[in-house]
Scaffold this motif. Structure first.
Motif, PDB file in Angstrom:
ATOM      1  N   ASP A  47       0.698   4.002  -2.975  1.00 18.63           N
ATOM      2  CA  ASP A  47       0.440   5.414  -2.669  1.00 18.63           C
ATOM      3  C   ASP A  47       1.545   6.309  -3.228  1.00 18.63           C
ATOM      4  OD1 ASP A  47      -1.871   4.714  -1.370  1.00 18.63           O
ATOM      5  OD2 ASP A  47      -1.020   4.846   0.655  1.00 18.63           O
ATOM      6  N   SER A 101      -0.422   9.891 -10.742  1.00 18.35           N
ATOM      7  CA  SER A 101      -1.860   9.620 -10.806  1.00 18.35           C
ATOM      8  C   SER A 101      -2.523  10.242 -12.032  1.00 18.35           C
ATOM      9  CB  SER A 101      -2.551  10.122  -9.536  1.00 18.35           C
ATOM     10  OG  SER A 101      -2.382  11.525  -9.399  1.00 18.35           O
ATOM     11  N   GLU A 113       0.829  -1.211   0.000  1.00 16.76           N
ATOM     12  CA  GLU A 113       0.000   0.000   0.000  1.00 16.76           C
ATOM     13  C   GLU A 113       0.863   1.260   0.000  1.00 16.76           C
ATOM     14  OE1 GLU A 113      -2.563  -0.362   3.331  1.00 16.76           O
ATOM     15  OE2 GLU A 113      -3.743  -2.002   2.475  1.00 16.76           O
ATOM     16  N   THR A 114       1.967   1.228   0.752  1.00 21.39           N
ATOM     17  CA  THR A 114       2.889   2.370   0.758  1.00 21.39           C
ATOM     18  C   THR A 114       3.462   2.597  -0.635  1.00 21.39           C
ATOM     19  OG1 THR A 114       3.489   1.997   3.074  1.00 21.39           O
ATOM     20  CG2 THR A 114       5.029   3.277   1.748  1.00 21.39           C
ATOM     21  N   LYS A 130       1.116   6.570  -7.033  1.00 21.53           N
ATOM     22  CA  LYS A 130      -0.038   7.421  -7.346  1.00 21.53           C
ATOM     23  C   LYS A 130       0.250   8.894  -7.051  1.00 21.53           C
ATOM     24  CE  LYS A 130      -3.817   4.085  -6.819  1.00 21.53           C
ATOM     25  NZ  LYS A 130      -5.019   3.723  -6.038  1.00 21.53           N
ATOM     26  N   SER A 131       1.014   9.166  -5.991  1.00 19.37           N
ATOM     27  CA  SER A 131       1.328  10.553  -5.646  1.00 19.37           C
ATOM     28  C   SER A 131       2.156  11.234  -6.723  1.00 19.37           C
ATOM     29  CB  SER A 131       2.065  10.614  -4.303  1.00 19.37           C
ATOM     30  OG  SER A 131       3.398  10.129  -4.424  1.00 19.37           O
TER      31      SER A 131
END
Length: 285
Positions: free
Chosen positions: A184, A191, A180-181, A187-188
């Motif tokens: 994220d 995205s 998940e890290t 995506k940061s």
């Protein structure tokens, strides 16, 4: 005197070269050994600092060629790149060579733009843990495993003991958090260009050409060609590396082992080399 006069002339009349500092981030990511240096923040920090400190450079170029490794070291390198880019107000151009997979891709997304070769291997956004089980082997050779602990989970996933289902589930829960890290972080950074594809964060990997279609990379390009296209025919990439110290090792990486510790370290290096070779082979390299 002449150079001082040139500095007051309009840029087209200065006849100056634009130098783009280049840092190569190569190899499996993690700890090294007495005769083996792996890619980590300790080995990457100095050349990165030097590259971003070149005042007149409009950008820093990073060559990434890594099958992955430690998620912690990967994220630390990513963060250092982004911090330095912000502090020095420089663009970051990433050029993927053979592979930027797993932790190697985590580092690559530190770039404002990611360039690939059509045959580069890109992606593998996932988490893996691998090992061996020796329970049957020690029975056959008559070895009695003796372990004494304070804490019932201190030897969780011991390769010399049978697997425990709840221990495996616990390991998978940790992997999910790390995954998940990773997601994220990607995506940061990307995205706005990522494709809506169910396999994107599944651990799959793709060629550079497909990676562009998925939004994992931006364009096909090589370092020299892109630099000259962006900054003119006189633009010159300049490789920045850590200075060499004793026995040719990079500065900042110690060799503080002796006697039995050195022999032990050589054994660890051998195992690490086998594991690293397997990582590269996973991507056909």
């Amino acid at each position: 005197m002449l150079s001082k006069i040139r500095s007051y002339l309009p840029r087209p009349f200065r006849d100056e070269k634009t130098v783009i500092p280049v840092v190569r981030l190569q190899g499996a990511i993690g700890g090294g050994g007495p005769l083996r240096t792996a890619l980590s923040l300790a080995t990457a920090a100095m050349p990165l600092e030097r590259a971003f400190s070149v005042k007149k450079a409009p950008a820093v170029a990073l060559i990434v060629n890594s099958p992955g490794g430690s998620p912690v070291q990967s994220r630390l390198i990513f963060k250092r790149i982004r911090d330095l880019a912000k502090e020095n107000q420089k663009d970051v151009l990433v050029f993927v060579e053979d592979v930027a997979a797993s932790g190697g891709y985590m580092i690559a997304v530190a770039g404002d733009e990611i360039f690939v070769d059509p045959s580069s291997v890109v992606g593998s956004i996932g988490v893996v843990a691998a090992g061996f089980g020796f329970t049957e082997m020690i029975k056959k050779i008559g070895v009695d495993r003796r372990v004494y602990t304070a804490g019932e989970k201190k030897v969780i996933l011991d390769p010399f003991q049978p697997e425990v289902p709840e221990d495996i589930e616990y390991l998978k829960s940790l992997q999910l958090e790390i995954h998940e890290t990773f997601i994220d972080l990607v995506k940061s950074r990307r995205s706005d260009v990522l494709a809506d594809d169910a396999d994107l964060f599944s651990g799959k990997f793709w060629t550079g050409r497909t990676a562009i279609e998925l939004g994992l990379a931006d364009a096909i390009g090589d370092l020299r060609g892109v630099v000259r296209e962006r900054y003119g025919d006189k633009a010159e990439p300049k490789l920045i590396s850590a200075p060499r110290g004793l026995f040719g090792r990079k500065a900042g990486v110690g060799i503080g082992r002796s006697g039995s510790r050195l022999i032990e370290g050589l054994g660890e290096d051998l195992m690490s080399s086998v594991e690293e070779r397997a990582m590269w082979m996973r991507y056909g390299l």
